[in-house]
Write a protein that holds these residues in place. Sequence first.
Motif, short mmCIF file in Angstrom:
data_model
loop_
_atom_site.label_atom_id
_atom_site.label_comp_id
_atom_site.label_asym_id
_atom_site.label_seq_id
_atom_site.Cartn_x
_atom_site.Cartn_y
_atom_site.Cartn_z
N THR A 127 0.82 -1.21 0.00
CA THR A 127 0.00 0.00 0.00
C THR A 127 0.85 1.25 0.00
O THR A 127 0.54 2.24 -0.67
N TYR A 131 0.73 3.99 -2.97
CA TYR A 131 0.36 5.38 -2.68
C TYR A 131 1.22 6.34 -3.49
O TYR A 131 0.72 7.30 -4.08
N LYS A 136 -0.26 9.90 -5.10
CA LYS A 136 -0.86 10.34 -3.84
C LYS A 136 -2.33 10.72 -3.96
O LYS A 136 -2.79 11.69 -3.34
N ASN A 138 -4.73 9.00 -2.84
CA ASN A 138 -5.40 8.62 -1.59
C ASN A 138 -5.02 9.58 -0.48
O ASN A 138 -3.93 10.18 -0.49
N ALA A 140 -3.46 10.70 2.60
CA ALA A 140 -2.37 10.17 3.41
C ALA A 140 -2.70 10.18 4.90
O ALA A 140 -2.34 9.27 5.64
N LEU A 143 -4.87 7.12 5.16
CA LEU A 143 -4.27 5.88 4.67
C LEU A 143 -3.23 5.31 5.62
O LEU A 143 -3.28 4.13 5.98
N ALA A 343 -3.83 1.68 -3.74
CA ALA A 343 -3.60 1.69 -2.30
C ALA A 343 -4.90 1.40 -1.55
O ALA A 343 -4.93 0.61 -0.61
N SER A 394 -9.85 6.05 2.78
CA SER A 394 -8.82 6.84 2.12
C SER A 394 -8.98 6.83 0.60
O SER A 394 -8.18 7.46 -0.10
#
Length: 400
Positions: A127, A131, A136, A138, A140, A143, A343, A394
Motif C-alpha cells: 500500500t 500510494y 498520492k 489517496n 495520506a 491511509l 492503495a 482513504s
Amino acid sequence: MYVVESKGGAIACMLLALFFLGTWPALLTLLERRGRLPQHTYLDYSITNLLAAVIIALTLGEIGKSSDDNPNFIQQLYQDNWPSVMFAMAGGIVLSLGNLSTQYAFAYVGLSVTEVITASITVVIGTTVNYFLDDKINRAEVLFPGVACFLIAVCLGSAVHSSNTADNKAKLEKFSGDKEKGLKTTHDASFSIKDLESVDYFSLKAKAGTADFLVELENRRSIKVFGKSTFIGLFLTFFAGVCFSLFSPAFNLATNDQWHALKEGVPHLNVYTAFFYFSVSCFVLAVILNVVFLYRPIIDLPKTTFKAYLNDWNGRGWALLAGFLCGFGNGLQFMGGQAAGYAAADAVQALPLVSTFWGILLFGEYRGSSKKTYALLISMLFMFMVAVGVLMASAGHRKQ
C-alpha cells in the motif's frame, strides 16, 4: 471495454473481491485436511485461475467500440506494449510464489493466522508503494494510520499463533501415552494415492479442539505437521507476505506506466489485458513448479506422478472452484484499484475476516483454546476491521 468510473462502483468491486479472495484459501485447506496432495490441488486451481482471466478479458474487455487510443482487449494484444506486459507478468510470478507458499503455510500455521500476517505485510509494504505510484490520490492522513493498524495486526497474529501452538501442545501432552502408536505415516509400504485421497475430513469423530481431534486430523491430512518446527510455517507465511506486497505495485506499473517505459503514442495497458498477461505468467510458473513437486516433493510429502494427478478426481471440483474464486477476485480487485487507487484497493486484504470465519466454521480452529488465545484472536480481528475501514475511507478517484 467496461470501465469502473465511480468510487461506489470501485468499492462494490472491492467488497465482492473480498468475499472471493477470502473463500478460496478455505477450499484449499479443506482439501489438504481431507488428504489430497497439494500438488494435485494447485494444478487444478491454476487452470481455472487462468480461465477466469480469459473470461473477464473476452467479455468485459471487449464491450464497446475499440480504437487505437482506447483499444479493447484483443486489439491491444497486437500493440507494442511489451514493457508494461513485463510488469504485469512479473506481478503474476510473485503472486504465484506467494499463493504456493501459503498453501503449505496453512497446514503449519492455520488458515486464520496465515491470512492475517500475509495480508498485513501486503498492506504495510504494498500500500505504501502504491500510494506513491498513484501520485498520492489517496488521503495520506487516513491511509497511513490504517497501515499502522495492519502492522499491529501482524504482531497480534504472531501472538495468536504462538498461544494456540502452546494450547495444542498442552492438549497433546495430556493425551494417553500410546497416542504415538495411533499416528499413521504416508511413507508406509502400503501407502497409495487412492488411500490418501479417499478419506473424508468430515468423518472425523473426535470433538473439534481436543487432542483426539488433532491426532485424527494428522492421520488424514496430506501435510504432516507433528514434530515439525513452527518456524517453517512462519517463514513460509512471511515469504508469502513479501510476495503479495509486490504483485499489486507491479500491476499498477503495468496499467499506468508511471516510469514512462512505453513508447510515445502507445496507450497504457487496460486492466483486462494486463490481467490476462498477469494470469498467464502465474499459470506457467505454477504448472512448472508443481509438476516438479510431483516427482520431487518438498516437506516430506510422498512422490506422485502426472498420471496419478490426471486420475485423481477426489476433490477436483473444489480445487477448480477455488481457482475461479481467486481469478475473479483478483480481477475485481484490479478493476476497483484502477478506479479508486491501488492503495485503497488493498482493503481487500480484509480477506482474513472471511477466512477466519471459514476456519472456525469448517475446521474447528481455536476450539478448546485458552482464554489468552481467544483474547488475542478477538484483538487481532478487531484491529483488522479498524484497519480495513480506515483504508477504504482513504479511497480517491483516478483521473482517466
